[in-house]
Design an enzyme around this catalytic site. Structure first.
Site, PDB file in Angstrom:
ATOM      1  N   GLY A 278      37.019  48.944  37.027  1.00 37.66           N
ATOM      2  CA  GLY A 278      36.563  50.475  36.324  1.00 37.66           C
ATOM      3  C   GLY A 278      37.811  51.213  36.159  1.00 37.66           C
TER       4      GLY A 278
ATOM      5  N   ARG B  65      35.176  43.931  33.386  1.00 34.80           N
ATOM      6  CA  ARG B  65      34.995  43.158  35.145  1.00 34.80           C
ATOM      7  C   ARG B  65      34.722  41.577  34.226  1.00 34.80           C
ATOM      8  NH1 ARG B  65      34.748  47.482  38.872  1.00 34.80           N
ATOM      9  NH2 ARG B  65      33.355  49.158  37.708  1.00 34.80           N
TER      10      ARG B  65
ATOM     11  N   ASP C 219      39.111  46.838  44.410  1.00 35.50           N
ATOM     12  CA  ASP C 219      39.079  45.477  45.486  1.00 35.50           C
ATOM     13  C   ASP C 219      39.122  44.194  44.963  1.00 35.50           C
ATOM     14  OD1 ASP C 219      36.237  46.674  45.370  1.00 35.50           O
ATOM     15  OD2 ASP C 219      36.121  46.615  46.663  1.00 35.50           O
TER      16      ASP C 219
ATOM     17  N   THR D  61      41.690  53.258  41.138  1.00 36.02           N
ATOM     18  CA  THR D  61      40.324  53.057  41.619  1.00 36.02           C
ATOM     19  C   THR D  61      39.712  54.629  41.367  1.00 36.02           C
ATOM     20  OG1 THR D  61      38.379  52.878  42.213  1.00 36.02           O
ATOM     21  CG2 THR D  61      39.857  52.621  43.775  1.00 36.02           C
TER      22      THR D  61
ATOM     23  N   ASP E 275      37.046  55.521  43.717  1.00 36.53           N
ATOM     24  CA  ASP E 275      36.566  55.483  44.475  1.00 36.53           C
ATOM     25  C   ASP E 275      37.188  55.830  46.185  1.00 36.53           C
ATOM     26  OD1 ASP E 275      34.383  54.711  43.145  1.00 36.53           O
ATOM     27  OD2 ASP E 275      34.501  52.696  43.710  1.00 36.53           O
TER      28      ASP E 275
ATOM     29  N   ASP F  27      38.663  53.683  47.766  1.00 39.40           N
ATOM     30  CA  ASP F  27      38.144  52.620  49.288  1.00 39.40           C
ATOM     31  C   ASP F  27      39.157  51.939  48.781  1.00 39.40           C
ATOM     32  OD1 ASP F  27      37.562  51.918  46.728  1.00 39.40           O
ATOM     33  OD2 ASP F  27      35.890  50.831  47.016  1.00 39.40           O
TER      34      ASP F  27
ATOM     35  N   ARG G  95      30.762  53.754  44.380  1.00 39.34           N
ATOM     36  CA  ARG G  95      30.116  52.244  45.268  1.00 39.34           C
ATOM     37  C   ARG G  95      29.660  52.687  46.671  1.00 39.34           C
ATOM     38  NH1 ARG G  95      31.150  47.544  42.362  1.00 39.34           N
ATOM     39  NH2 ARG G  95      33.275  48.792  40.824  1.00 39.34           N
TER      40      ARG G  95
HETATM   41  O1  F6P Z   1      34.957  51.592  41.044  1.00 39.74           O
HETATM   42  C1  F6P Z   1      34.700  52.809  40.120  1.00 39.74           C
HETATM   43  C2  F6P Z   1      33.662  52.953  39.845  1.00 39.74           C
HETATM   44  O2  F6P Z   1      33.558  54.166  38.890  1.00 39.74           O
HETATM   45  C3  F6P Z   1      31.577  53.072  40.612  1.00 39.74           C
HETATM   46  O3  F6P Z   1      32.099  54.519  41.283  1.00 39.74           O
HETATM   47  C4  F6P Z   1      31.039  52.663  40.075  1.00 39.74           C
HETATM   48  O4  F6P Z   1      30.029  52.103  40.961  1.00 39.74           O
HETATM   49  C5  F6P Z   1      31.526  51.580  39.488  1.00 39.74           C
HETATM   50  O5  F6P Z   1      32.565  51.801  38.695  1.00 39.74           O
HETATM   51  C6  F6P Z   1      30.429  51.679  37.917  1.00 39.74           C
HETATM   52  O6  F6P Z   1      30.829  50.940  37.128  1.00 39.74           O
HETATM   53  P1  F6P Z   1      30.081  50.325  35.684  1.00 39.74           P
HETATM   54  O7  F6P Z   1      31.384  51.380  34.857  1.00 39.74           O
HETATM   55  O8  F6P Z   1      31.114  48.814  35.261  1.00 39.74           O
HETATM   56  O9  F6P Z   1      28.983  50.316  35.859  1.00 39.74           O
END
Ligand code: F6P
Length: 327
Positions: A15, A76, A107, A130, A132, A134, A176
């Protein structure tokens, strides 16, 4: 044999997060400052597999420090989770004569980096990018401060309508599996509660919030809910409250991907710049398979396996701050 890095590759993966561009700029300029060539890899590990690469000079990273997102694009990449995918990535690394990698992400990014480093003995340094927050071993990740500010601004606006209509709002934020965004934005926006995965079940937290008598002194209320499909997120909490208290006028607001965008705050730009410089310094010091972190305002090196595996907990004192200040 003399250890000498002549060329590095840099990529962003997972992300996106505000401040990634500031990190790319810092990595590129510090490498060039040290006489190292920079190959920019587009679309994360996907681009490493397919060879989407361009050599960067200092001008390629001009005018980007203030921009959200990532100029390198991101993705991803399930293929990189396979040994075959990583073998293809290694072919690109050899063909492009890349001696070391700087990977910017979360991560998932570091998990992939760890495999690649183990399988092909490549020096890799990670920057925590990120929203998050985390990752263990760093007080903050690049993009987290901006996201907290974005959420705070949104909740300030929701507060206006919540108090005018005397409603209860459940505001869902990202994160997340982590409650950092929810807890800290709740404190910053003066919310009445935060429902986070780190503390008991969501339902227990909801019951506690109701039990705190949120209607005694206030006619409106805002609860920040960390995204969680198991509890149905903010909607799940709203449904539960309506079931228990049909008299309340309840609304849900899911902030979504706006939390990932926007110009990075000064904090994130400075953090990303320091970490970008530190990444190249770490490679020059022959460090490998580490993430650059920040602890007590000092740069620290955190092994990938610790950054990914060790659970970073939210600060208990912040849980108390929110509780005390929401009476
Ligand atoms: O890891 C960053 C994040 O924004 C999380 O907070 C969220 O769960 C996820 O990515 C959403 O991912 P995507 O944009 O691939 O749906």
């Amino acid at each position: 044999m003399e250890y000498k890095i002549k060329t590095i590759g840099v990529l962003t993966s997972g992300g996106d997060a505000p401040g990634m561009n500031a990190a790319i700029r810092a990595v590129t300029r510090t490498a060039i400052y040290n006489g190292i060539r920079v190959k920019a890899i587009y679309r994360g590990y996907k681009g490493l597999i397919s060879g989407e690469i361009k050599e960067f000079n200092t001008q390629d990273v001009s005018g980007i420090i203030q921009r959200g997102g990532t100029i390198l694009k991101t993705a991803r990449c399930p293929e990189f989770r396979t040994t075959e995918g990583r073998a293809l990535a290694y072919q690109t690394i050899q063909r492009e004569e890349i001696d070391a990698l700087v990977v910017i992400g979360g991560d998932g990014t570091f998990t992939g980096a760890r495999y690649l480093a183990q399988e092909y003995n490549i020096p890799i340094v990670g920057l925590p990018g990120t929203i998050d927050n985390d990752l263990w071993g760093t007080d903050s990740t690049i993009g987290y401060d901006t996201a907290v500010n974005t959420i705070m601004d949104a909740v300030d606006k929701i507060r206006d309508t919540a108090s005018s209509h005397e409603r209860v709002f459940f505001v869902e934020v990202m994160g997340r599996d982590a409650g950092f965004l929810a807890l800290n934005s709740a404190i910053a926006a003066g919310a009445e509660a935060a429902i986070i995965p780190e503390r008991r079940t969501a339902e227990e937290q909801l019951i506690e919030y109701i039990g705190n008598g949120f209607r005694k002194s206030k006619n409106s209320s805002i609860v920040i809910v960390a995204e969680n499909p198991e509890i149905g997120g903010a909607q799940g909490m709203a449904d539960k409250l309506k079931e228990l208290h049909p008299e309340y006028d309840v609304r849900v607001s899911i902030l979504g991907h706006m939390q990932r965008g926007g110009s990075p705050t000064a904090y994130d730009r400075i953090l990303a710049s320091r970490m970008g410089v530190a990444a190249i310094n770490a490679l020059l010091e022959e460090q490998r398979s580490i993430m650059i972190g920040i602890a007590n305002d000092e740069i620290v090196y955190v092994p990938f396996n610790k950054a990914i595996k060790d659970d970073k907990d939210v600060h208990q004192d912040k849980v108390e701050v929110l509780q005390i200040l929401s009476i």
